[in-house]
Scaffold this active site. Structure first.
Site, mmCIF file in Angstrom:
data_model
loop_
_atom_site.group_PDB
_atom_site.id
_atom_site.type_symbol
_atom_site.label_atom_id
_atom_site.label_comp_id
_atom_site.label_asym_id
_atom_site.label_seq_id
_atom_site.Cartn_x
_atom_site.Cartn_y
_atom_site.Cartn_z
ATOM 1 N NE ARG A 51 57.569 144.453 112.146
ATOM 2 C CZ ARG A 51 58.134 145.633 111.962
ATOM 3 N NH1 ARG A 51 57.677 146.674 112.575
ATOM 4 N NH2 ARG A 51 59.156 145.776 111.148
ATOM 5 C CB THR A 52 60.333 138.268 114.203
ATOM 6 O OG1 THR A 52 59.575 138.586 113.045
ATOM 7 C CG2 THR A 52 60.257 136.781 114.466
ATOM 8 C CE LYS A 80 85.552 132.601 117.659
ATOM 9 N NZ LYS A 80 85.580 132.082 119.035
ATOM 10 N NE ARG A 101 63.675 137.014 110.951
ATOM 11 C CZ ARG A 101 62.869 138.072 110.830
ATOM 12 N NH1 ARG A 101 63.383 139.277 110.678
ATOM 13 N NH2 ARG A 101 61.566 137.926 110.852
ATOM 14 C CG HIS A 129 58.131 135.119 108.753
ATOM 15 N ND1 HIS A 129 58.199 134.716 110.065
ATOM 16 C CD2 HIS A 129 58.392 136.457 108.766
ATOM 17 C CE1 HIS A 129 58.497 135.763 110.822
ATOM 18 N NE2 HIS A 129 58.618 136.833 110.053
HETATM 19 C C1 NCD Z 1 59.085 140.140 107.518
HETATM 20 C C2 NCD Z 1 60.321 139.261 107.376
HETATM 21 O O1 NCD Z 1 61.303 139.431 108.072
HETATM 22 O O2 NCD Z 1 60.230 138.370 106.550
HETATM 23 N N1 NCD Z 1 59.103 140.938 108.661
HETATM 24 C C3 NCD Z 1 58.541 140.454 109.811
HETATM 25 O O3 NCD Z 1 58.997 139.488 110.369
HETATM 26 N N2 NCD Z 1 57.429 141.042 110.256
HETATM 27 C C4 NCD Z 1 58.765 140.904 106.304
HETATM 28 C C5 NCD Z 1 59.854 141.699 105.636
HETATM 29 O O4 NCD Z 1 60.980 141.816 106.100
HETATM 30 O O5 NCD Z 1 59.528 142.245 104.572
#
Ligand code: NCD
Length: 359
Positions: A51-52, A80, A101, A129
């Site tokens: 999703r993100t 590396k 991320r 997040h």
């Molecule tokens: C979340 C994450 O990656 O922290 N997912 C997201 O971005 N919607 C929640 C999760 O992974 O549980």
């Protein structure tokens, strides 16, 4: 240069301005399409994401901007041994804005220090997040028109769930009353609890089973067990499935409650709830696009009146090394430890990277 590393980077006024812009973008997409023409978003995903990453790419492309990046760090120079600082400096030359991320807490803050372009935290280890929290708050406000005064249950793996941390702090900031629902050993970390108490005056009650409080909740925010972050001495089998939201549990909930989940779900949210009008989790993932559109346009300075009131922060270098083994300061040796204190209590020192308590 403004970044979004945690929601502390934005004032409440700025957050509400982003929500207003998101509503405009959602309802009048044609008006806004084109605003990011010739701008590039770099998506640097060192950890898995559906999703993100996709909603960020969708957001940028709906504004006619371009995207570049990676979803598999195995194919990058990180293998590396390239540092985040060097990657950030380099990507500055290739893009106009970054979303990152990474599994290290505080990693997005490192990128922001070294990149000369805005950086958005798309999830850093078990820390934060913030863009998920923006989407979550927006979803609540769209259904209930406010957060103030609502009783909000945060349920599941509260220890390692970064979405749960950012969500709880955001709800408290906007006046919601928190209830923590979690298996033993997966309680909200002390840095979040201390902050809730010191900054927001909240000491949420904590229960193990959602059935104990279900009839009191206006919002039930469920999180999966973060198996990939559990330490080796915790057996996932003993905590897995210890909380489950299904039709039977929801029979005792308020008729206008909201069921939320950042997704992905594993076995904590039954499919039978998908047609329940109280289910809001697919709405949440849909809202991610206008929120991220509004965020990108604001950070790029394309909408002048949104980010005008940065909050005051107390951050300074320190000799105290952070004890959190997931903190980026343990992985990138050039980093100087920094501490942040809250305006409401200058005696509490937290790691400016991962939020953990330093003393
Ligand atoms: C979340 C994450 O990656 O922290 N997912 C997201 O971005 N919607 C929640 C999760 O992974 O549980």
């Amino acid at each position: 240069m403004r970044h979004l590393i945690t929601l502390d980077d934005f004032s409440n006024f700025e957050i509400e301005s982003i929500f207003r812009l998101a509503i405009g973008m959602q309802s009048q997409l044609d008006t806004w399409a084109g605003i990011c023409r010739s701008k590039l978003l770099a998506t640097l995903f060192y950890e898995p994401s559906t999703r993100t990453r996709l909603s960020f790419e969708s957001a940028m492309e709906r504004l006619n901007g371009g995207t570049l990046g990676f979803a598999d760090p195995q194919a990058t120079s990180a293998t590396k041994g390239e540092t985040l600082a060097d990657t950030a400096r380099m990507v500055t030359n290739y893009a106009d804005i970054i979303v990152v991320r990474n599994s290290w807490a505080g990693s997005a803050r490192v990128m922001a220090k070294y990149a000369n372009i805005p950086v958005i935290n798309g999830g850093d280890g078990s820390h934060a997040h913030p863009t998920q929290a923006l989407t979550d708050l927006f979803t609540i406000i769209r259904r209930k028109s406010k957060v103030q005064g609502l009783t909000v249950g945060v349920c599941g793996d509260l220890r390692y769930g970064r979405a749960a941390h950012s969500f709880a702090l955001a709800v408290a900031r906007f006046g919601g009353k928190l209830v923590h629902i979690c298996p033993k050993g997966l309680q909200m970390p002390s840095w979040v609890q201390v902050r809730l108490a010191e900054v927001h005056g909240q000491n949420p009650i904590e229960v193990e089973n959602v059935t104990e409080v279900i009839d009191t909740l206006d919002v039930i925010y469920v999180n999966r067990l973060q198996e990939e972050r559990l330490p080796a001495n915790v057996d996932p089998k003993t905590v897995r499935g210890s909380y489950l939201l299904n039709d039977a549990v929801m029979k005792n909930a308020k008729s206008d409650a909201m069921i939320m989940h950042p997704l992905p779900r594993v076995n904590e949210l039954a499919y039978e709830l998908d047609d329940d009008p109280r289910a809001a989790y697919f709405e949440q993932s849909a809202n991610a696009v206008p929120i991220r559109m509004a965020l990108i346009a604001s950070l790029l300075g394309l909408e002048q009146l949104i980010l005008t009131q940065p909050p005051q922060r107390n951050i300074s270098e320190t000799t105290h090394k952070c004890k959190n083994t997931n903190c980026i300061t343990h992985n990138e040796s050039y980093l100087i430890p920094e501490t942040e204190t809250y305006n409401s209590n200058l005696d509490i020192h937290t790691c400016a990277y991962c939020g953990n308590l330093l003393t």
